[in-house]
Design a protein around this motif. Sequence first.
Motif, PDB file in Angstrom:
ATOM      1  N   GLY A  52     -36.841  35.814  49.360  1.00 38.22           N
ATOM      2  CA  GLY A  52     -35.993  36.291  50.459  1.00 38.22           C
ATOM      3  C   GLY A  52     -34.528  36.315  50.096  1.00 38.22           C
ATOM      4  N   ARG A  53     -34.227  36.605  48.809  1.00 42.23           N
ATOM      5  CA  ARG A  53     -32.832  36.511  48.384  1.00 42.23           C
ATOM      6  C   ARG A  53     -32.098  37.827  48.583  1.00 42.23           C
ATOM      7  NH1 ARG A  53     -31.852  35.182  43.119  1.00 42.23           N
ATOM      8  NH2 ARG A  53     -33.595  36.479  42.526  1.00 42.23           N
ATOM      9  N   GLY A  54     -31.706  38.103  49.795  1.00 42.76           N
ATOM     10  CA  GLY A  54     -30.865  39.276  50.061  1.00 42.76           C
ATOM     11  C   GLY A  54     -31.539  40.585  49.708  1.00 42.76           C
ATOM     12  N   VAL A  55     -30.739  41.523  49.220  1.00 45.38           N
ATOM     13  CA  VAL A  55     -31.272  42.828  48.833  1.00 45.38           C
ATOM     14  C   VAL A  55     -30.531  43.284  47.584  1.00 45.38           C
ATOM     15  CG1 VAL A  55     -29.689  44.007  50.420  1.00 45.38           C
ATOM     16  CG2 VAL A  55     -31.702  45.202  49.614  1.00 45.38           C
ATOM     17  N   ASN A  56     -31.251  43.894  46.665  1.00 41.41           N
ATOM     18  CA  ASN A  56     -30.620  44.383  45.440  1.00 41.41           C
ATOM     19  C   ASN A  56     -31.205  45.752  45.109  1.00 41.41           C
ATOM     20  OD1 ASN A  56     -30.490  44.776  42.373  1.00 41.41           O
ATOM     21  ND2 ASN A  56     -29.044  43.092  42.728  1.00 41.41           N
ATOM     22  N   THR A 132     -26.319  46.868  35.669  1.00 40.19           N
ATOM     23  CA  THR A 132     -25.079  46.398  36.299  1.00 40.19           C
ATOM     24  C   THR A 132     -25.383  45.841  37.689  1.00 40.19           C
ATOM     25  OG1 THR A 132     -23.783  48.036  35.091  1.00 40.19           O
ATOM     26  CG2 THR A 132     -22.787  47.131  37.086  1.00 40.19           C
ATOM     27  N   LEU A 133     -26.225  46.552  38.424  1.00 42.88           N
ATOM     28  CA  LEU A 133     -26.553  46.105  39.787  1.00 42.88           C
ATOM     29  C   LEU A 133     -27.352  44.797  39.745  1.00 42.88           C
ATOM     30  CD1 LEU A 133     -27.430  49.576  41.324  1.00 42.88           C
ATOM     31  CD2 LEU A 133     -25.305  48.288  41.561  1.00 42.88           C
ATOM     32  N   LYS A 134     -28.200  44.646  38.720  1.00 41.96           N
ATOM     33  CA  LYS A 134     -28.951  43.392  38.593  1.00 41.96           C
ATOM     34  C   LYS A 134     -28.020  42.208  38.349  1.00 41.96           C
ATOM     35  CE  LYS A 134     -33.585  44.602  37.020  1.00 41.96           C
ATOM     36  NZ  LYS A 134     -34.567  44.453  35.922  1.00 41.96           N
ATOM     37  N   ASN A 135     -26.851  42.486  37.770  1.00 38.88           N
ATOM     38  CA  ASN A 135     -25.895  41.422  37.469  1.00 38.88           C
ATOM     39  C   ASN A 135     -24.912  41.201  38.617  1.00 38.88           C
ATOM     40  OD1 ASN A 135     -24.832  39.546  35.521  1.00 38.88           O
ATOM     41  ND2 ASN A 135     -23.075  40.923  35.273  1.00 38.88           N
ATOM     42  N   ALA A 136     -25.134  41.860  39.743  1.00 37.85           N
ATOM     43  CA  ALA A 136     -24.235  41.770  40.908  1.00 37.85           C
ATOM     44  C   ALA A 136     -22.847  42.330  40.601  1.00 37.85           C
ATOM     45  CB  ALA A 136     -24.122  40.340  41.437  1.00 37.85           C
ATOM     46  N   SER A 137     -22.739  43.092  39.517  1.00 37.86           N
ATOM     47  CA  SER A 137     -21.474  43.769  39.223  1.00 37.86           C
ATOM     48  C   SER A 137     -21.501  45.136  39.918  1.00 37.86           C
ATOM     49  CB  SER A 137     -21.303  43.956  37.713  1.00 37.86           C
ATOM     50  OG  SER A 137     -21.424  42.714  37.058  1.00 37.86           O
ATOM     51  N   VAL A 138     -20.377  45.845  39.844  1.00 38.76           N
ATOM     52  CA  VAL A 138     -20.258  47.109  40.584  1.00 38.76           C
ATOM     53  C   VAL A 138     -20.247  48.259  39.589  1.00 38.76           C
ATOM     54  CG1 VAL A 138     -18.714  48.469  42.057  1.00 38.76           C
ATOM     55  CG2 VAL A 138     -18.976  46.000  42.426  1.00 38.76           C
ATOM     56  N   PHE A 139     -21.071  49.269  39.829  1.00 41.57           N
ATOM     57  CA  PHE A 139     -21.146  50.383  38.893  1.00 41.57           C
ATOM     58  C   PHE A 139     -20.292  51.550  39.361  1.00 41.57           C
ATOM     59  CE2 PHE A 139     -22.920  53.861  36.453  1.00 41.57           C
ATOM     60  CZ  PHE A 139     -22.932  53.270  35.198  1.00 41.57           C
ATOM     61  N   CYS A 140     -19.554  52.125  38.422  1.00 42.65           N
ATOM     62  CA  CYS A 140     -18.720  53.280  38.745  1.00 42.65           C
ATOM     63  C   CYS A 140     -18.911  54.363  37.684  1.00 42.65           C
ATOM     64  CB  CYS A 140     -17.256  52.870  38.820  1.00 42.65           C
ATOM     65  SG  CYS A 140     -16.218  54.278  39.232  1.00 42.65           S
ATOM     66  N   GLU A 215     -33.048  36.063  35.954  1.00 43.85           N
ATOM     67  CA  GLU A 215     -33.203  36.368  37.374  1.00 43.85           C
ATOM     68  C   GLU A 215     -32.206  37.436  37.783  1.00 43.85           C
ATOM     69  OE1 GLU A 215     -32.859  33.008  39.858  1.00 43.85           O
ATOM     70  OE2 GLU A 215     -35.027  32.717  39.811  1.00 43.85           O
ATOM     71  N   ILE A 216     -32.619  38.283  38.688  1.00 40.34           N
ATOM     72  CA  ILE A 216     -31.662  39.227  39.259  1.00 40.34           C
ATOM     73  C   ILE A 216     -30.668  38.413  40.078  1.00 40.34           C
ATOM     74  CG2 ILE A 216     -31.436  41.071  40.963  1.00 40.34           C
ATOM     75  CD1 ILE A 216     -34.048  42.184  40.083  1.00 40.34           C
ATOM     76  N   ALA A 217     -29.382  38.662  39.855  1.00 38.19           N
ATOM     77  CA  ALA A 217     -28.371  37.905  40.597  1.00 38.19           C
ATOM     78  C   ALA A 217     -28.548  38.164  42.089  1.00 38.19           C
ATOM     79  CB  ALA A 217     -26.982  38.339  40.152  1.00 38.19           C
ATOM     80  N   MET A 218     -28.305  37.143  42.877  1.00 37.52           N
ATOM     81  CA  MET A 218     -28.516  37.308  44.317  1.00 37.52           C
ATOM     82  C   MET A 218     -27.410  38.191  44.900  1.00 37.52           C
ATOM     83  SD  MET A 218     -29.388  34.615  47.212  1.00 37.52           S
ATOM     84  CE  MET A 218     -27.911  33.661  47.367  1.00 37.52           C
TER      85      MET A 218
END
Length: 601
Positions: A52-56, A132-140, A215-218
């Motif tokens: 249940g860790r948020g949404v990715n 990038t999204l798996k690392n909780a970073s922002v993709f541009c 793990e995928i970052a939360m």
Amino acid sequence: MTAGIESSTRWPTIRKHPLALQVQPNLLDYDATCAAFSWDAARSELSGPPDGRGVNIAYEAVDRHANGAGGAKEALRFVRADGTTHSLSYAQLAERTSRFASVLRELGIGRGDRVFSLAGRSPELYTAVLGTLKNASVFCPLFSAFGPEPVRQRLQLGGGRVLITTRALYRKKIVPIRDELPELRHVLLIDAGDEPEPGTLDLATLMQDAPPYGEIAMTQREDMALLHFTSGTTGTPKGAIHVHDAVTAHYATGRFALDLHPDDIYWCTADPGWVTGTSYGVIAPLVHGVTVIVDEEEMNTDRWYRILAEQGVTVWYTAPTALRMLMKAGTERAADYDLSALRFVASVGEPLNPEVVVWGQEAFGQPVHDNWWQTETGGIMISNYAATEIRPGSMGRPLPGIAADLVARDEQGAPLLRDGEVVLVTEPDTVGELALRPGWPSMFRGYLNEEERYRRCFVGGWYLTGDLAKRDADGYYWFVGRGDDVIKSSGHLIGPFEVESSLMEHAAVAEAGVIGIPDAVAGEVVKAFVELRAGWEPSDSLRLDIIGFARKRLGAAVAPRELEFTTGLPKTRSGKILRRLLKARELGLPEGDTSTVEVPR
Ligand code: AMP
């Protein structure tokens, strides 16, 4: 006052009977689906990372399938220049994207840090978006054809920490500006090879050495995921912020507007450098677990028909400018290919001329489904659907979960207010500014570093899109023009699209761009720039013939007073006609931001 409404209703409605369709459409009954829809229900169809860790977004697009029965399924199929293909399964994509997230982590890049790309459509690009999204970073993503200046502007505005690119692009576009980018810590080269390039890292080696699983970052619904710069039709680029919850809208719109089914072979021709290429070239189809075709090359008529035929594309999402090019090449060209797998064709990005919608029936055996959205909305908002009738020239009706309306405008073009409330247009076929009720998951959450500019987009509880449209008595929306492009002539409000579409009905006209030029009597009069179809030569008699043709259809008040032949209309790299630029050039005014213009002077 509205003009030229007759031409909106001249093309016969195209009705489709569900039983005649090859696959049962996801949306059968428009009203019932809208009534039953809720964003929470759509969210519950996505699973969310374990615990249940948020949404990715990346979890929903890749690992959800890879962890289940879909691991071996082909996720991305790349078509090389020679027509051969190479693929990544969902399991391979899951592994690679996890490695990419590890690479970022090892480099000290974390939550909220911006990772940019400037690269052609390669597996590494797609891996980078999702990793990038798996690392909780922002993709541009940036479009690889941008020159150094637009690249510098966007990297600076976005505070890019990492850039994924190729050696050639690095040398040509980044080396000249690298000193001006102090925040840019790492440049990762996709094709570093054996010879090190000073100031860069070799992505392949980093990927090899990175721990494959992690793990995928939360991430939570409201965490920033994507930064998209608008395509620059209306001035300086703005960085629109999107969050992980956008995936709910990508999922729902992929289902209803693109009618995605699990067995589809889906091709979105947009480059991920634009929002369409990310929302619908990467995220939406992968969330649906379909196989996505990626063409590594640029547009070419025979190549595109060959891809549709040889790859067995079932759902195709493309742009009006590309369709107009195919139409210009002649319907016979389509007849040379077996397009029988194709069951749904959609288009976005610019108004879709009714002639092109109808031509789709000749070329593809089905009409083209227009839909409307913009960078700020993050996903499709108004659409024609597989099972519902098409009124050629109309953008269709709002998606389930989307409340759209038209806001009346005052003389200056500002929203009309009464007792502090915006006045909505109630009469059918009357022009107003297209407005959306905030609250859908892929709505932009800000313009980067421009709070005030963001705030100004919302008035009286509505998001104002800047586009003018009409709505007919049955709730179908008809595009009139960007607020800035609309022409005011002798009290008429003229939408350039309507004039352009009429011009295109002339046998000689391939494409047209229409602007208003100052006139002492009328305020403004219409001027058209026209590109001719193959086999036609510019002449005075042809000019008069086209003007006469337009007058018959539109009336003298709306038809072009002046007409100039041209061989290349200025367009953004994403294919939108830059009317603002046509006008600036015509009037000798400053050209503004031309960083994304495709056709040079
Ligand atoms: P962008 O944010 O750069 O993708 O541009 C969005 C703009 O493109 C919209 O605000 C419209 O002006 C135009 N646009 C997109 N789709 C359509 C469509 N189906 N019909 C007419 N205009 C469109």
